[in-house]
Enzyme design. Structure first.
Site, PDB file in Angstrom:
ATOM      1  N   SER A  63     -12.250  -8.887  34.866  1.00 45.32           N
ATOM      2  CA  SER A  63     -12.342  -7.776  33.912  1.00 45.32           C
ATOM      3  C   SER A  63     -13.729  -7.127  33.963  1.00 45.32           C
ATOM      4  CB  SER A  63     -11.994  -8.308  32.524  1.00 45.32           C
ATOM      5  OG  SER A  63     -11.752  -7.241  31.649  1.00 45.32           O
TER       6      SER A  63
ATOM      7  N   ASP B  99      -0.446  -6.780  32.221  1.00 45.16           N
ATOM      8  CA  ASP B  99      -1.757  -6.772  31.570  1.00 45.16           C
ATOM      9  C   ASP B  99      -1.821  -5.580  30.618  1.00 45.16           C
ATOM     10  OD1 ASP B  99      -4.494  -6.344  31.002  1.00 45.16           O
ATOM     11  OD2 ASP B  99      -5.115  -7.203  32.924  1.00 45.16           O
TER      12      ASP B  99
ATOM     13  N   HIS C 233      -3.680 -10.608  31.025  1.00 44.25           N
ATOM     14  CA  HIS C 233      -5.110 -10.510  31.235  1.00 44.25           C
ATOM     15  C   HIS C 233      -5.825 -11.844  31.009  1.00 44.25           C
ATOM     16  CE1 HIS C 233      -8.440  -7.686  31.886  1.00 44.25           C
ATOM     17  NE2 HIS C 233      -9.117  -8.246  30.912  1.00 44.25           N
TER      18      HIS C 233
END
Lengths: 288, 461
Positions: free
Chosen positions: A155, A232, A266
């Site tokens: 991320s 996600d 995620h």
């Protein structure tokens, strides 16, 4: 002497894991001007030989703990004889006004830039910390092969890994990312962080944007592995924008293998599922 | 009881299906024969027409020439006569000598018969057209063609005893055969009591494959007389006796071997066959031309396949994958080969189980795995297919030289962009059988296989 004490570090914890040791250290950072913790996994090979180092950059809200407890990295690192260094995601305890207001800016959200704006510019220098100070400390204190360095992350950390590799051609022998923020100047997270740390000038932002950096990259060939969960929520919220990076890399012939993983989100469960593929990818270059 | 009925009906249904297919096949054959026959007849007729037309032309020429000659001759005669008349007119005065000479001359001249008959006949000289063979052909059209002669297989070792003999033969699948007639007679040979030595076998180069640990050698017996067994030799080392015409030999990696085969019978071994060279540097195999789709042509060296832009066969073949198989890789362990394509080639590259259904699309079933390249107007698309499913991947640099790494032990099949040394994808498979490398082209293009390559380090980690 002064420089030695600056590079001094103290062990916070040590646990035997996968035949090696998962350790956490603390030190006084000169770039961040505060105490910083970082995690180091030493594989069995490190007892007798120098090992290459993989730097792992974590995402928003993480500390050095999330990765070492949730990602299942140690078995793969032991198998391939790689030291994994996992720093924190921002300076801590600096008492800057507003640093704890949001989870996506300030504490736990350093975005791996060197801030130019007040009140952040004194402490929020994560880019220099990751690319300069930390490697010097690691190479001085652990059995590393200083030429064999690689970088990865998740991320915001994926964004960090990509920009560090693109801004430092040849420094990192391998790069990969999980659900990275590929084009921060175009997404709400990036726009919020960059305007706060770097001010209103967009050219300053572009110096920390992987998609922009890729379009101007010139250096040794890269081989980028990216995994992205199809389910996600941040992908669908247009925070990650991998298509933009893929388009630029296709045009500029920067080799990327981008894998869209159905059903994955995620979370660290996603990272755990594919981390061994990434360590294997890094090992190919680090152990060459 | 109902279940019994259902089973019965199912059997009947599948039986019907079989019959359906057979009828279709048979009618297909009949149609082919018919077409062929009529083509032959038409060709023959056309040939006859050509011959006749030429004949007529020649006749015409001949007659016209003859008439023309006659015309000329007539003309000349007329001119000569006219001249004489003129001459006579000029000599009005009576000249006695001249008169006597000319009278004599005129007499002779007048006595000459003027041939006023035509030199050629006015009739057409039409020979009767001989169409008897055409008639025979037409008559034979509806008759089932006689079958082709069966081919007797060479005698296999240990197929004869003192009083009996096992004879095997093959038939052509196009033939309809009701029964066979086997003829035999003893051959009286005045050879000495001890049997002659066998002839050396002939190694079938195109059917030999090899890999870093072993080589599979296949050969033709080279003997019509019975052979007990064969021995395969590497330089001076020989193997134990081998009953059939193929042998898998364990070898060492990274070497070159010279291999020959001897046939052995009671009298002893034959001379060695011609030697072939086998290299255990990498895995080596030929493309199996008889598995190739009719729209593919395989190069003479056996490593390049071409799909032409206009293939008339494509409709006749229905929807069959345009693909070819490589020879089976019958040795466990690791194997590596490379495939060369270009940017626009829509390829399928991978492996298929021994028992894979030959007509189905590579990757569409659970017995084949392949990398597939699709060209769309927007971009290049890559799929890694097994059982019709593929992961969702994007690749930014199109591979034009693809490395394929097969590991039977680990059950993996990996693909690489060789030029970048970039890993693309790895299948986790469970190989129950040995596999064939397979190659397909979904659009006109060229694909070349490179093998006997030492696997690069990054291909097997």
């Amino acid at each position: 002497s002064r420089s030695l004490s600056k590079m001094a570090h103290t062990q916070v914890s040590s646990n035997k894991c996968a035949g090696g040791f998962q350790k956490v250290f603390e030190h006084e950072s000169t770039e961040l001007k505060c105490k910083m913790k970082f995690a180091v996994y030493l594989p069995p090979k490190a007892e007798t030989d120098k090992c290459p180092v993989m730097y792992w950059l974590s995402g928003l809200t993480c500390t050095e703990q999330n990765f070492i407890t949730k990602a299942g990295s140690q078995v793969a690192a032991a198998e391939h004889g790689i030291i994994i260094v996992a720093p924190d995601t921002s300076p801590r305890g600096c008492n800057i006004e507003g640093e704890d207001e949001s989870w996506d800016f300030g504490t736990g959200a350093g975005f791996y830039v060197d801030a130019t704006q007040d009140p952040w510019k004194t402490n929020y220098r994560m880019y220099s910390y990751i690319t300069e100070e930390l490697p010097k400390l690691i190479n001085a204190n652990f059995p590393t092969d200083p030429d064999k360095m690689s970088i990865s992350g998740h991320s915001m950390g994926g964004h960090g890994a990509l920009i560090c590799a693109l801004k430092n051609p040849g420094k990192y022998k391998a790069v990969s990312a999980f659900a990275p923020i590929c084009n921060p100047v175009q997404c709400p997270w990036g726009q919020k962080a960059f305007s706060g740390y770097l001010g209103p000038d967009r050219t300053a932002w572009e110096a920390y944007d992987a998609t922009v950096l890729a379009s101007a990259y010139s250096g040794p060939p890269l081989d980028i592995l990216i995994d992205q969960g199809r389910d996600d929520q941040f992908l669908s919220a247009s925070q990650l924008l991998p298509d933009n990076l893929i388009a630029v890399c296709s045009e500029k012939r920067i080799p990327v293998v981008f894998r869209l993983q159905p059903g994955y989100d995620h979370s660290f469960f996603f990272i755990y599922s594919f981390l061994s593929d990434h360590v294997k990818h890094h090992a190919k270059f680090l152990n060459a | 009881r109902l279940q019994g009925k259902v089973a019965e009906m199912e059997n009947f249904a599948s039986h019907l299906e079989e019959i359906f297919l057979t009828v279709e096949e048979n009618f297909g054959r009949q149609e082919q024969h018919l077409e062929q026959h009529y083509n032959d007849v038409l060709q023959t007729l056309s040939q006859r027409y050509d011959d006749r037309a030429v004949g007529l032309e020649e006749e015409k020429k001949g007659k016209l020439e003859a008439l023309y000659k006659q015309l000329l001759a007539c003309g000349q005669a007329m001119d000569a006569s006219k001249e004489l008349i003129e001459t006579k007119k000029k000599h009005d005065k009576w000249d006695l000598d001249f008169f006597i000479c000319s009278i004599a001359f005129f007499d002779e001249f007048a006595k000459e018969q003027v041939d006023l008959t035509l030199s050629t006949s006015l009739e057409f000289n039409t020979p009767r057209a001989d169409l008897s063979d055409v008639k025979t052909m037409m008559d034979s059209i509806n008759v089932v063609p006689a079958p082709s002669a069966p081919v007797i297989n060479p005698q296999t070792p240990n197929s004869a005893t003192q009083t009996s003999l096992r004879v095997c033969w093959s038939l052509f699948s196009d033939d309809t055969v009701e029964y066979y007639e086997l003829y035999y007679r003893p051959v009286l040979e005045d050879t000495p009591a001890d049997s002659r030595l066998p002839s050396p076998p002939v190694i079938k180069q195109r059917e030999c494959t090899s890999c870093p640990e072993a080589a599979l050698i296949r050969w033709e017996s080279g003997n019509t007389n019975p052979v007990d067994s064969y021995t395969v030799e590497l330089s001076e080392m020989g193997t134990d006796s081998v009953p059939t015409c193929q042998c898998l030999i364990q070898l060492q990696t990274g070497r070159r071997y010279l291999i020959s085969v001897r046939a052995v019978n009671i009298g002893g071994p034959s001379c060695g066959s011609e030697v072939i060279t086998v290299s255990t540097t990498g895995t080596f195999f030929y493309l199996l031309e008889d598995t190739a789709h009719p729209c593919l042509s395989i190069s003479e060296d056996g490593f390049t396949m071409v799909r032409a832009s206009m293939c008339k066969m494509i409709r006749l073949c229905g929807f069959r994958c345009v693909a070819v198989l490589g020879d089976l890789i019958p040795v466990r362990g690791r194997h590596y080969w490379e495939v060369e394509v270009d940017d626009e080639t829509e390829f399928r590259i991978g492996v298929a189980s021994e028992d894979t259904e030959r007509n189905s699309y590579l990757g569409a079933n659970n017995t084949s795995w392949c990398m597939r390249h699709i060209l769309t107007p927007a971009r290049h698309k890559y799929e890694f297919l097994h059982n019709g499913l593929s992961p969702d991947l994007r690749i930014t640099v199109n591979p034009v030289r693809i490395g394929v790494a097969l590991d039977y032990e680990r059950g993996t099949l990996s693909f690489f962009n060789v030029d970048l040394e970039q890993h693309l994808h790895t299948f986790q498979c469970h190989f129950r059988n040995y596999v064939h490398p397979c190659f397909g082209l979904d659009n006109p293009g060229v694909l070349t296989v490179h093998n006997s390559i030492e696997a690069p380090e990054y291909s097997f980690v």
